[in-house]
Design a protein around this motif. Sequence first.
Motif, mmCIF file in Angstrom:
data_model
loop_
_atom_site.group_PDB
_atom_site.id
_atom_site.type_symbol
_atom_site.label_atom_id
_atom_site.label_comp_id
_atom_site.label_asym_id
_atom_site.label_seq_id
_atom_site.Cartn_x
_atom_site.Cartn_y
_atom_site.Cartn_z
ATOM 1 N N SER A 37 144.703 -14.178 55.584
ATOM 2 C CA SER A 37 144.403 -13.086 54.667
ATOM 3 C C SER A 37 145.708 -12.594 54.057
ATOM 4 O O SER A 37 146.797 -12.928 54.547
ATOM 5 C CB SER A 37 143.682 -11.948 55.386
ATOM 6 N N GLY A 38 145.586 -11.823 52.983
ATOM 7 C CA GLY A 38 146.756 -11.175 52.414
ATOM 8 C C GLY A 38 147.258 -11.735 51.103
ATOM 9 O O GLY A 38 148.208 -11.199 50.534
ATOM 10 N N GLY A 39 146.660 -12.794 50.609
ATOM 11 C CA GLY A 39 147.104 -13.339 49.337
ATOM 12 C C GLY A 39 146.711 -12.423 48.181
ATOM 13 O O GLY A 39 146.000 -11.437 48.349
ATOM 14 N N GLY A 40 147.198 -12.767 46.998
ATOM 15 C CA GLY A 40 146.856 -11.977 45.823
ATOM 16 C C GLY A 40 147.794 -12.229 44.681
ATOM 17 O O GLY A 40 148.566 -13.198 44.687
ATOM 18 N N LEU A 41 147.726 -11.339 43.701
ATOM 19 C CA LEU A 41 148.550 -11.419 42.503
ATOM 20 C C LEU A 41 149.650 -10.365 42.591
ATOM 21 O O LEU A 41 149.381 -9.193 42.889
ATOM 22 C CB LEU A 41 147.687 -11.167 41.267
ATOM 23 N N VAL A 42 150.878 -10.774 42.326
ATOM 24 C CA VAL A 42 152.011 -9.858 42.398
ATOM 25 C C VAL A 42 152.998 -10.215 41.299
ATOM 26 O O VAL A 42 153.076 -11.380 40.882
ATOM 27 C CB VAL A 42 152.674 -9.924 43.793
ATOM 28 N N THR A 50 148.249 -13.301 66.195
ATOM 29 C CA THR A 50 148.424 -13.322 64.747
ATOM 30 C C THR A 50 149.864 -13.686 64.394
ATOM 31 O O THR A 50 150.811 -13.221 65.046
ATOM 32 C CB THR A 50 148.077 -11.954 64.139
ATOM 33 N N VAL A 51 150.002 -14.505 63.370
ATOM 34 C CA VAL A 51 151.305 -14.837 62.818
ATOM 35 C C VAL A 51 151.339 -14.333 61.377
ATOM 36 O O VAL A 51 150.323 -14.360 60.684
ATOM 37 C CB VAL A 51 151.592 -16.351 62.907
ATOM 38 N N TYR A 52 152.504 -13.866 60.967
ATOM 39 C CA TYR A 52 152.659 -13.267 59.656
ATOM 40 C C TYR A 52 153.697 -14.025 58.835
ATOM 41 O O TYR A 52 154.629 -14.628 59.385
ATOM 42 C CB TYR A 52 153.111 -11.809 59.785
ATOM 43 N N LEU A 53 153.527 -13.944 57.531
ATOM 44 C CA LEU A 53 154.540 -14.445 56.613
ATOM 45 C C LEU A 53 154.849 -13.318 55.636
ATOM 46 O O LEU A 53 154.025 -13.006 54.763
ATOM 47 C CB LEU A 53 154.053 -15.684 55.859
ATOM 48 N N GLN A 54 156.005 -12.687 55.825
ATOM 49 C CA GLN A 54 156.451 -11.644 54.920
ATOM 50 C C GLN A 54 157.222 -12.293 53.783
ATOM 51 O O GLN A 54 158.205 -13.000 54.031
ATOM 52 C CB GLN A 54 157.339 -10.638 55.645
ATOM 53 N N MET A 55 156.773 -12.059 52.570
ATOM 54 C CA MET A 55 157.385 -12.700 51.406
ATOM 55 C C MET A 55 157.961 -11.618 50.497
ATOM 56 O O MET A 55 157.212 -10.790 49.975
ATOM 57 C CB MET A 55 156.343 -13.536 50.658
ATOM 58 N N ASN A 56 159.254 -11.635 50.325
ATOM 59 C CA ASN A 56 159.954 -10.676 49.476
ATOM 60 C C ASN A 56 160.606 -11.391 48.302
ATOM 61 O O ASN A 56 160.782 -12.609 48.327
ATOM 62 C CB ASN A 56 161.013 -9.930 50.282
ATOM 63 N N ARG A 97 152.497 -9.782 52.224
ATOM 64 C CA ARG A 97 152.495 -10.229 53.614
ATOM 65 C C ARG A 97 151.188 -10.946 53.897
ATOM 66 O O ARG A 97 150.108 -10.377 53.733
ATOM 67 C CB ARG A 97 152.658 -9.073 54.592
ATOM 68 N N LEU A 98 151.313 -12.185 54.309
ATOM 69 C CA LEU A 98 150.165 -12.977 54.713
ATOM 70 C C LEU A 98 149.983 -12.878 56.221
ATOM 71 O O LEU A 98 150.958 -12.817 56.970
ATOM 72 C CB LEU A 98 150.342 -14.443 54.317
#
Length: 123
Positions: free
Chosen positions: A7-12, A77-83, A19-20
Amino acid sequence: QVQLVESGGGLVQAGGSLRLSCAVSGRTFRSYTMGWFRQAPGKERELVGISWGGSSTLYANSVKGRFTISRDNAKNTVYLQMNSLKPEDTAVYYCAADSRSRFVTASKDYDYWGQGTQVTVSS
């Protein structure tokens, strides 16, 4: 059977952050090697990064310094923080699990996959 739900995808906009999340079923999550991969239209699936051995991480050069993988073993849960996202980060992002806890970076070596979540970065 191990299941992965992202979860967490989208348009930015470019320069923004997302954050996925990837929730994993299974009692031995803490031992799994977890990988994040992405696939852009017309391109092959590529490695974004992995988390293995409890606290070790490795990142593709294209995302190093911008993306961070973390995991919460209590929540499986594993996360992917994308900056500092760039238009070239646009892709479907997948999480994957290697139940044999190996240091593996090739997609073929992962046993289980999530369904993928779309990330679109506009310029």
